[in-house]
Design a protein around this motif. Structure first.
Motif, PDB file in Angstrom:
ATOM      1  N   THR A  55     -24.457  10.753  -9.040  1.00 17.23           N
ATOM      2  CA  THR A  55     -23.878  11.067  -7.732  1.00 17.23           C
ATOM      3  C   THR A  55     -24.471  12.388  -7.254  1.00 17.23           C
ATOM      4  N   VAL A  56     -24.922  12.394  -6.018  1.00 17.62           N
ATOM      5  CA  VAL A  56     -25.534  13.592  -5.441  1.00 17.62           C
ATOM      6  C   VAL A  56     -24.611  14.189  -4.380  1.00 17.62           C
ATOM      7  N   LYS A  57     -23.993  13.317  -3.561  1.00 19.92           N
ATOM      8  CA  LYS A  57     -23.122  13.775  -2.475  1.00 19.92           C
ATOM      9  C   LYS A  57     -21.667  13.438  -2.791  1.00 19.92           C
ATOM     10  N   ALA A  58     -20.754  14.358  -2.441  1.00 14.63           N
ATOM     11  CA  ALA A  58     -19.323  14.067  -2.531  1.00 14.63           C
ATOM     12  C   ALA A  58     -18.982  13.047  -1.434  1.00 14.63           C
ATOM     13  N   ARG A  59     -18.108  12.087  -1.755  1.00 13.55           N
ATOM     14  CA  ARG A  59     -17.699  11.082  -0.768  1.00 13.55           C
ATOM     15  C   ARG A  59     -16.180  11.007  -0.710  1.00 13.55           C
ATOM     16  N   ALA A  60     -15.637  10.808   0.482  1.00 10.67           N
ATOM     17  CA  ALA A  60     -14.183  10.705   0.644  1.00 10.67           C
ATOM     18  C   ALA A  60     -13.810   9.266   0.981  1.00 10.67           C
ATOM     19  N   VAL A  61     -12.654   8.807   0.453  1.00  8.95           N
ATOM     20  CA  VAL A  61     -12.174   7.464   0.782  1.00  8.95           C
ATOM     21  C   VAL A  61     -10.645   7.462   0.717  1.00  8.95           C
ATOM     22  N   ALA A  62      -9.993   6.786   1.708  1.00 10.35           N
ATOM     23  CA  ALA A  62      -8.524   6.713   1.756  1.00 10.35           C
ATOM     24  C   ALA A  62      -8.067   5.385   1.160  1.00 10.35           C
ATOM     25  N   LEU A  63      -7.184   5.465   0.157  1.00 10.12           N
ATOM     26  CA  LEU A  63      -6.657   4.263  -0.503  1.00 10.12           C
ATOM     27  C   LEU A  63      -5.172   4.146  -0.170  1.00 10.12           C
ATOM     28  N   HIS A  64      -4.692   2.918   0.028  1.00  9.32           N
ATOM     29  CA  HIS A  64      -3.254   2.687   0.215  1.00  9.32           C
ATOM     30  C   HIS A  64      -2.752   1.910  -0.987  1.00  9.32           C
ATOM     31  N   TYR A  65      -1.702   2.447  -1.645  1.00 11.46           N
ATOM     32  CA  TYR A  65      -1.209   1.836  -2.891  1.00 11.46           C
ATOM     33  C   TYR A  65       0.324   1.830  -2.881  1.00 11.46           C
ATOM     34  N   ASP A  66       0.909   0.700  -3.261  1.00 10.51           N
ATOM     35  CA  ASP A  66       2.378   0.560  -3.283  1.00 10.51           C
ATOM     36  C   ASP A  66       2.914   0.873  -4.667  1.00 10.51           C
ATOM     37  N   ILE A  67       3.895   1.781  -4.726  1.00  8.25           N
ATOM     38  CA  ILE A  67       4.603   2.068  -5.982  1.00  8.25           C
ATOM     39  C   ILE A  67       6.100   2.054  -5.668  1.00  8.25           C
ATOM     40  N   ASP A  68       6.839   1.217  -6.393  1.00  2.00           N
ATOM     41  CA  ASP A  68       8.299   1.089  -6.223  1.00  2.00           C
ATOM     42  C   ASP A  68       8.669   0.843  -4.751  1.00  2.00           C
ATOM     43  N   GLY A  69       7.884  -0.031  -4.101  1.00  3.41           N
ATOM     44  CA  GLY A  69       8.205  -0.431  -2.732  1.00  3.41           C
ATOM     45  C   GLY A  69       7.799   0.570  -1.664  1.00  3.41           C
ATOM     46  N   GLN A  70       7.185   1.688  -2.059  1.00  2.71           N
ATOM     47  CA  GLN A  70       6.745   2.704  -1.093  1.00  2.71           C
ATOM     48  C   GLN A  70       5.216   2.751  -1.050  1.00  2.71           C
ATOM     49  N   THR A  71       4.645   2.738   0.154  1.00  3.67           N
ATOM     50  CA  THR A  71       3.189   2.811   0.289  1.00  3.67           C
ATOM     51  C   THR A  71       2.750   4.272   0.353  1.00  3.67           C
ATOM     52  N   TYR A  72       1.820   4.627  -0.510  1.00  2.35           N
ATOM     53  CA  TYR A  72       1.272   5.985  -0.542  1.00  2.35           C
ATOM     54  C   TYR A  72      -0.179   5.962  -0.060  1.00  2.35           C
ATOM     55  N   GLU A  73      -0.573   7.014   0.636  1.00  2.00           N
ATOM     56  CA  GLU A  73      -1.985   7.159   1.006  1.00  2.00           C
ATOM     57  C   GLU A  73      -2.622   8.138   0.029  1.00  2.00           C
ATOM     58  N   LEU A  74      -3.586   7.649  -0.731  1.00  2.76           N
ATOM     59  CA  LEU A  74      -4.265   8.470  -1.743  1.00  2.76           C
ATOM     60  C   LEU A  74      -5.687   8.744  -1.257  1.00  2.76           C
ATOM     61  N   ASN A  75      -5.992   9.998  -0.973  1.00  2.00           N
ATOM     62  CA  ASN A  75      -7.334  10.358  -0.496  1.00  2.00           C
ATOM     63  C   ASN A  75      -8.175  10.834  -1.670  1.00  2.00           C
ATOM     64  N   LEU A  76      -9.131  10.002  -2.045  1.00  2.00           N
ATOM     65  CA  LEU A  76     -10.007  10.317  -3.186  1.00  2.00           C
ATOM     66  C   LEU A  76     -11.289  10.956  -2.681  1.00  2.00           C
ATOM     67  N   ILE A  77     -11.672  12.080  -3.299  1.00  2.00           N
ATOM     68  CA  ILE A  77     -12.974  12.688  -2.987  1.00  2.00           C
ATOM     69  C   ILE A  77     -13.806  12.644  -4.263  1.00  2.00           C
ATOM     70  N   ASP A  78     -14.780  11.742  -4.293  1.00  2.00           N
ATOM     71  CA  ASP A  78     -15.641  11.536  -5.461  1.00  2.00           C
ATOM     72  C   ASP A  78     -16.672  12.666  -5.501  1.00  2.00           C
ATOM     73  N   THR A  79     -16.962  13.209  -6.693  1.00  2.67           N
ATOM     74  CA  THR A  79     -17.848  14.381  -6.778  1.00  2.67           C
ATOM     75  C   THR A  79     -19.012  14.145  -7.744  1.00  2.67           C
ATOM     76  N   PRO A  80     -20.112  14.916  -7.589  1.00  4.89           N
ATOM     77  CA  PRO A  80     -21.223  14.835  -8.551  1.00  4.89           C
ATOM     78  C   PRO A  80     -20.856  15.524  -9.868  1.00  4.89           C
ATOM     79  N   GLY A  81     -21.650  15.270 -10.919  1.00  4.85           N
ATOM     80  CA  GLY A  81     -21.369  15.890 -12.217  1.00  4.85           C
ATOM     81  C   GLY A  81     -22.447  16.840 -12.686  1.00  4.85           C
TER      82      GLY A  81
END
Length: 601
Positions: A55-81
């Motif tokens: 990975t060279v560039k950091a990338r952002a992505v918004a995920l929607h995930y249901d836990i116990d009947g509630q939808t959460y928006e999880l914003n993941l920012i993937d990074t280089p190593g």
């Protein structure tokens, strides 16, 4: 969306510990992509990332995930190593409240794991340790958990055990993100403040700006102001990455997205800038980022001189997408018009060069890279920063010549300590300390001149430790040393692009090695070519490329010997004139032989 149900997190790890694979699984299991769309390295969309598997560039992505009947928006920012892209990691962490720290179940804690963990802890982020690759046939899970506790100071009981490749334990990762990472703390009613953490250029829509909202909200059609650039624009399009760009009407506190304003001027958008409303402006800007310090510089020249303007445009687009890269115009007698480019390290330089050649289709000649030096001139208070050997003043004017020093941390098998210590001593290293991380692993710390590590230290380490050693370095300052500028003369003419800065003790050996290399790379001409390495006016090494000799007497069959002598004398006179006016052609490979010669030392 209610900020209470938003989580911003990053994945950090050493190179090859499975960041991109885990990101792919999170996308798949949250329903952001289907099985059919699922492929390895989904977020690594540059062709060079796919080819190299990094990975060279950091990338952002918004995920929607249901836990116990509630939808959460999880914003993941993937990074280089990789160590060269640590600046990308630091930018990503500034936009998050938590981080998943990935550790390989067999390799354990490595050099970049330590560096990234400390960066997350210093940024006051909630760090969740994750042991990845538990499906490997051979694992050291208990020892790895012990390393997590002793080296990083994290509670091993909090660690999650997953296999990103098979999708095992990924559900526990989602739950840990929601339960352990705090929700964003900004105020929805305050004036808008959004942090610009990246941007890229689109030929149809102009500059696309990536941001994370800290306070307030933003809507399509709003008039927004970039506080650093002091420019006002209308929001033409607003959206999130899911993982493709998806437009929406409004984004609130804690949410991550992109904005298109129709900006065509590349200089109007700055990474680390704050976006606010034009009518209801925030009083203070966000802290932004510390300016990255480029440590490796080289010249880049177009092979075809008519590509100069095209190269300038492509460099501008790349610097918009990569804030840690800089460039400025320069000229060279041997190579014509080009640019002096600054990078964070050698891999960074290689990636930029390949992106220019692949994506922009520009043929390049690249000069040998060198690091930044400091020079204190006699009678002057101001310290000069030198990133090009051509700018070094005469030796008589220099009071002190300083080179950058890096603190290098090696994590390696205990059996290889002696070999690596010898390698560091040969490169003018200063020993600091050794810590044993277990019965057969150790952490070795040295202070080394940056010039001695950037080119091939990583390769030498991997060879010496059979691939088990890892290293991380940070520049800690400048130190005075006995340095000199070594010039290369080809046929008595100085070739600026081949000049280097070397330590006086190694100058003679390096000069001899370099002119020998050049002799192999420069083809024969119709005249004799002298290659010389010099410090000031003193020549320290010389090689001669003999003239290409044509057999002018081939058609003389018998007859008087004086006829042959006349032809040979005529040839001799012609060669003298050629020597006087002849231009020596230096191939691209010769400019890189500066590196090979120092490598063979």
């Amino acid at each position: 969306m209610n900020p209470e149900f938003v989580r911003n997190f990053s994945i950090v790890a050493h190179i090859d510990h499975g960041k991109s694979t885990l990101a792919d699984q999170l996308l798949l299991q949250s329903g952001a992509i289907t099985e059919r769309e699922f492929k390895e390295q989904l977020l690594d969309d540059l062709s060079i990332e796919r080819d190299r598997g990094i990975t060279v560039k950091a990338r952002a992505v918004a995920l929607h995930y249901d836990i116990d009947g509630q939808t959460y928006e999880l914003n993941l920012i993937d990074t280089p190593g990789h160590v060269d892209f640590h600046y990308e990691v630091s930018r990503s962490l500034a936009a998050c409240e938590g981080a998943l720290l990935l550790v390989d179940a067999f390799q354990g804690v490595q050099a970049q794991t330590v560096a990234n963990a400390y960066a997350a802890i210093e940024g006051d982020l909630e760090v969740i340790p994750v042991v990845n690759k538990i499906d490997l046939p051979v694992t050291r899970i208990d020892e790895v958990l012990e390393e997590v506790e002793t080296i990083l100071g994290l509670d091993p009981d909090d660690a999650l055990k997953v296999s990103a490749k098979q999708g095992t334990g990924v559900e526990s990762v989602f739950r840990a993100i929601v339960d352990r990472i705090p929700a964003p703390s900004g105020s929805p009613d305050a004036p808008l403040r959004a942090l610009v953490f990246d941007s890229k250029y689109d030929p149809y829509r102009g500059v696309i700006t990536y941001f994370r909202i800290v306070d307030g909200s933003i809507r399509k059609g709003d008039k927004i102001r970039f506080m650093k650039g002091a420019t006002v624009h209308e929001v033409v399009e607003l959206g999130q990455f899911r993982p493709d760009m998806r437009a929406c009407d409004e984004l609130g506190v804690g949410q991550v997205g992109y904005v298109v304003t129709g900006v065509k001027e590349l200089g109007n958008v700055h990474v680390g800038d704050t976006i606010t409303q034009a009518g209801n402006q925030a009083k203070t800007a966000l802290p932004g980022y510390k300016e990255p310090q480029q440590m490796v510089f080289c010249g880049m020249y177009p092979i075809d001189a008519t590509d100069f303007e095209k190269l300038r445009e492509e460099l501008e687009k790349l610097s918009l997408n990569d804030a840690s890269f800089s460039f400025s115009p320069e000229t060279s007698d041997a190579l014509g018009f080009g640019f002096r480019c600054g990078f964070l390290g050698m891999l960074h330089m290689e990636i930029i060069q390949q992106r220019l050649e692949r994506e922009a289709d520009v043929g390049l000649i690249q000069t040998a890279p060198n690091v930044t030096y400091e020079i204190k001139a006699r009678g002057e208070e101001e310290v000069l920063l030198i990133d090009n050997p051509v700018d070094v003043p005469d030796a008589g004017q220099i009071d002190e010549f300083r080179e950058p020093i890096a603190r290098v941390t090696f994590i390696l098998p205990s059996s290889n300590i002696g070999t690596i210590m010898q390698l560091c001593e040969d490169r003018r290293g200063t020993y600091k300390n050794t810590e044993y991380l277990g019965p057969d692993r150790a952490q070795l710390t040295y202070e080394l001149p940056l010039a001695e590590i950037i080119y091939d230290m990583h390769d030498k380490l991997k060879s010496a430790t059979r691939g088990y050693g890892t290293m991380d370095y940070e520049v800690i300052g400048f130190r005075a040393a006995d340095l000199v500028k070594m010039d290369i003369l080809v046929k008595g003419q100085l070739v600026e692009a081949l000049s280097t800065i070397v330590h006086r003790d190694f100058a003679e050996r390096r000069g001899r090695g370099l002119v020998k290399k050049l002799k192999q790379e420069i083809s024969k001409h119709q005249f004799e070519v002298a290659l010389q390495a010099a410090i000031g006016t003193r020549v320290i090494a010389r090689e001669t490329i003999s003239a290409l000799r044509k057999n002018v007497t081939a058609k003389c069959y018998g007859g008087d010997i004086t006829r042959k002598r006349k032809l040979l004398e005529k040839q001799k006179e012609g060669k003298k004139r050629m020597k006087q006016f002849g231009q020596v052609e230096i191939p691209q490979k010769a400019f890189l032989s500066v590196l090979e010669a120092s490598n063979e030392d």
